[in-house]
Motif scaffolding. Structure first.
Motif, PDB file in Angstrom:
ATOM      1  N   ASP A 176       0.904  -1.506  -0.060  1.00 51.85           N
ATOM      2  CA  ASP A 176       0.145  -0.109  -0.429  1.00 51.85           C
ATOM      3  C   ASP A 176       0.940   1.259  -0.312  1.00 51.85           C
ATOM      4  OD1 ASP A 176      -2.135  -1.530   0.099  1.00 51.85           O
ATOM      5  OD2 ASP A 176      -2.346  -1.733   2.246  1.00 51.85           O
ATOM      6  N   THR A 367     -15.060  -2.777  -8.838  1.00 51.89           N
ATOM      7  CA  THR A 367     -14.419  -3.116  -8.076  1.00 51.89           C
ATOM      8  C   THR A 367     -14.007  -4.558  -6.876  1.00 51.89           C
ATOM      9  OG1 THR A 367     -15.297  -1.524  -6.705  1.00 51.89           O
ATOM     10  CG2 THR A 367     -14.500   0.392  -7.610  1.00 51.89           C
ATOM     11  N   TRP A 374      -6.265  -0.802  -8.192  1.00 53.35           N
ATOM     12  CA  TRP A 374      -5.376  -0.203  -7.166  1.00 53.35           C
ATOM     13  C   TRP A 374      -5.223   0.996  -7.033  1.00 53.35           C
ATOM     14  CZ3 TRP A 374      -2.501   4.101  -9.334  1.00 53.35           C
ATOM     15  CH2 TRP A 374      -1.956   3.782 -10.524  1.00 53.35           C
ATOM     16  N   THR A 376      -7.228   4.223  -5.545  1.00 50.33           N
ATOM     17  CA  THR A 376      -8.032   4.506  -4.637  1.00 50.33           C
ATOM     18  C   THR A 376      -8.305   5.695  -4.367  1.00 50.33           C
ATOM     19  OG1 THR A 376      -5.500   4.734  -3.109  1.00 50.33           O
ATOM     20  CG2 THR A 376      -7.114   2.726  -3.563  1.00 50.33           C
ATOM     21  N   GLY A 377      -7.518   7.124  -5.280  1.00 51.01           N
ATOM     22  CA  GLY A 377      -7.774   8.153  -4.798  1.00 51.01           C
ATOM     23  C   GLY A 377      -6.581   9.047  -5.559  1.00 51.01           C
ATOM     24  N   THR A 385     -12.440  12.125  -6.366  1.00 51.39           N
ATOM     25  CA  THR A 385     -12.454  11.352  -5.948  1.00 51.39           C
ATOM     26  C   THR A 385     -14.018  10.159  -5.338  1.00 51.39           C
ATOM     27  OG1 THR A 385     -10.147  11.089  -5.150  1.00 51.39           O
ATOM     28  CG2 THR A 385     -11.911   8.928  -4.317  1.00 51.39           C
ATOM     29  N   ASP A 393     -17.213   5.247  -0.236  1.00 51.72           N
ATOM     30  CA  ASP A 393     -15.590   4.369  -0.168  1.00 51.72           C
ATOM     31  C   ASP A 393     -15.191   4.150  -1.022  1.00 51.72           C
ATOM     32  OD1 ASP A 393     -16.267   5.491   2.711  1.00 51.72           O
ATOM     33  OD2 ASP A 393     -17.258   3.589   3.226  1.00 51.72           O
ATOM     34  N   ARG A 394     -14.972   4.093  -2.557  1.00 48.23           N
ATOM     35  CA  ARG A 394     -14.697   3.721  -3.274  1.00 48.23           C
ATOM     36  C   ARG A 394     -14.917   2.564  -3.895  1.00 48.23           C
ATOM     37  NH1 ARG A 394     -10.653   5.967   0.054  1.00 48.23           N
ATOM     38  NH2 ARG A 394      -9.846   4.115   0.306  1.00 48.23           N
ATOM     39  N   THR A 395     -16.330   2.063  -3.806  1.00 48.65           N
ATOM     40  CA  THR A 395     -16.933   1.104  -4.211  1.00 48.65           C
ATOM     41  C   THR A 395     -17.909   0.814  -5.551  1.00 48.65           C
ATOM     42  OG1 THR A 395     -19.167   0.919  -2.884  1.00 48.65           O
ATOM     43  CG2 THR A 395     -17.022   0.074  -1.477  1.00 48.65           C
ATOM     44  N   TYR A 398     -15.632   1.848 -10.884  1.00 50.37           N
ATOM     45  CA  TYR A 398     -15.102   2.965 -11.387  1.00 50.37           C
ATOM     46  C   TYR A 398     -15.042   3.742 -12.761  1.00 50.37           C
ATOM     47  CZ  TYR A 398     -11.084   5.633 -13.046  1.00 50.37           C
ATOM     48  OH  TYR A 398     -10.084   6.591 -13.468  1.00 50.37           O
TER      49      TYR A 398
END
Length: 522
Positions: A176, A367, A374, A376-377, A385, A393-395, A398
């Motif tokens: 990460d 996602t 990879w 995430t924002g 984002t 929450d980035r789900t 995309y």
């Protein structure tokens, strides 16, 4: 496309176990684990007589030089989490710098050498860089940037390597941990920072194998510039992760030099922007090559270029699709287990490790079913984002902001961009950057920039300027504005034509309707 072979799924799991490990060490993964005597890059210089001079650089040499530079950078106060810009062309010092930065757990900011000082300063200050490493031809662009120290390739750089002892142990930031901070092209505001984590190497390695099909027997050449995603991901990071050699041509593009490299170096696997292929196809003397693989990314190729390539290069050129935020993820794959006949106009199929579809009319990535995803924002941009994802929450999906369609056979087709970014010669240019420079001219009171189709470059820039009262738009002012962009943003991104208009078409809320400008007669 049929179900993926089990071996491919296993391979993806194996890559993720390595690149996404909690103790992942980027320098080890890119260099230290490979045989020291294996050639990592071949540097190519072009002499005054046009002759090529080549120098091989091994993984062992890169390991030693990057360890020494890491020690020198640490002495300058560079440590874990710090950001360092690198403004260089395709030369070995760029690779050494990237690796040295990674050894310290610091973050590499790539900078395109065609950028002018303001564009460079924006990225350095936006990324809070403490240092920029550059070359003599670029050093004037970084002078005077407050709070950013400079290191120049040449005697100073070489002396640091000679006088510094090798760093004993690299910093392992884990999968990460951020390896690179790469800025996108802006459309309605400043370019956005994309943090690229170490685990992104799994996706880059996958493209090298699945999309490009680079083999141990290939002479591989990714000719793209490392200041942008395709050249950095698959001309520097991907080849090192896979232990494959790439060629670094330290010279500007010309068909004659390009063909010389293909012939004298025996290139068998080529990756380049569409403009390269279009330029080569315009020369009837370029023929007789026998490439094993040829790939293109940035914009769709026209059928005439594809037909030309089969005769002149010995194989078809296959289109691939991706973004700065992910790398390549929809391809006309070359890998034997994935290769399907090319359908004109199609970008191909989703790459293993990505599940793609069409959501809200846009090409999208699922996602929850894309282990190689990879992104995430964006850096310090939570609203931008959030706009990219359909779920919290980035789900969810995309959204690429590129309109397209997916046929029943699984093939994807690009139809249009939903944003206003301009793709010229494979480079993505945000109109906001160019407009921000043009509006500083005292004669310009309003401006809009759009892309116009161009046979060679794919698109070129055109500017529409509203002038101050009493100012007359003429050839002299057009030239003045073009020079302003070259010096204030980037040499390649100036408007080829400047139109002087009474007003710009806008919505009731004041937003420029660029689509109406694109519809005007050239």
């Amino acid at each position: 496309m049929s179900e993926l072979p089990a071996a491919i799924s296993t391979q993806i799991d194996d890559w993720l176990a390595v690149y996404d490990a909690p103790d992942a060490d980027a320098a080890y993964l890119l260099v230290d684990r490979h045989p020291a005597d294996r050639v990592a890059f071949t540097q190519i210089e072009v002499g005054a007589d046009g002759e090529l001079a080549t120098t091989d650089i091994t993984f062992g040499q890169l390991a030693d030089q990057s360890r020494r530079l890491a020690t020198a950078l640490a002495a300058r106060g560079i440590g874990r989490g710090d950001t360092v810009g690198v403004l260089m062309g395709k030369r070995v010092e760029l690779v050494v710098s990237l690796l040295a930065i990674a050894r310290l757990g610091a973050i590499y900011i790539p900078l395109f050498t065609a950028f002018a000082s303001p564009a460079i300063e924006m990225r350095l200050t936006g990324g809070a860089a403490k240092l920029v490493i550059t070359e003599p031809s670029q050093v004037d662009k970084v002078k005077g940037i407050e709070g950013v120290d400079q290191l120049v390739a040449g005697p100073e750089f070489d002396a640091l390597l000679a006088d510094s002892s090798p760093l004993e142990e690299s910093v392992a930031v884990g999968g990460d941990g951020t390896l690179v901070l790469l800025f996108t092209s802006g459309t309605t505001g400043n370019p956005k920072g994309v943090p690229v984590p170490v685990r992104a190497l799994a996706a880059f390695h996958a493209y090298m194998q699945f999309g490009l099909d680079v083999s141990d027997d290939d002479v591989y050449w990714n000719a793209a510039d490392p200041g942008w995603a395709y050249g950095l991901y698959y001309g520097v990071l991907g080849p090192m992760a896979a232990g494959q050699r790439n060629l670094l041509l330290h010279a500007g593009f010309s068909p004659a030099t390009f063909v010389k490299v293909l012939g004298e170096l025996g290139v068998s696997n080529l990756a380049a922007a569409p403009t390269v292929y279009r330029s080569l196809s315009n020369d009837p003397a370029i023929t007789g090559f026998s490439l094993r693989r040829a790939s293109s990314a940035g914009e769709p190729l026209t059928p005439d270029v594809v037909s030309w390539a089969v005769e002149a290069l010995g194989c078809e050129v296959r289109d691939h699709y991706g973004q700065t935020e992910h790398g390549m993820f929809i391809n006309n794959h070359w890998n034997d287990a994935l290769r399907e006949p090319v359908v004109p106009g199609s970008m191909g199929f989703a790459m293993p490790g990505f599940t793609c579809g069409i959501e809200r009319g846009e090409i999208a990535i699922d996602t929850s079913a894309s282990p190689l995803l990879w992104f995430t924002g964006y850096l310090d941009a939570p609203d931008k984002t959030a706009a990219r994802f359909t779920g919290p929450d980035r789900t969810g999906w995309y959204l690429t902001a590129d309109a397209g369609r997916r046929e029943d056979d699984g093939r994807f087709y690009f139809t249009a961009r939903d944003d206003d970014v301009i793709i010229m010669a494979g480079y993505r240019i945000g109109p906001f950057d160019v407009e921000s420079v043009l509006i500083t001219h005292p004669s310009v009171v309003d401006v809009a920039v759009v892309g116009r189709p161009d046979q060679l470059r794919g698109e070129v820039l055109e500017a529409f300027c509203v002038l101050a009262p009493g100012v007359v738009g003429d050839d002299a002012l057009e030239n003045e504005l073009q020079v302003l962009v070259k010096e204030g943003f980037a040499a390649h991104a100036y408007p080829r034509t400047v139109h002087f208009v009474d007003e710009l078409p806008k919505t009731p809320s004041g937003k420029i309707q660029r689509f109406k400008l694109r519809e005007t007669t050239p």
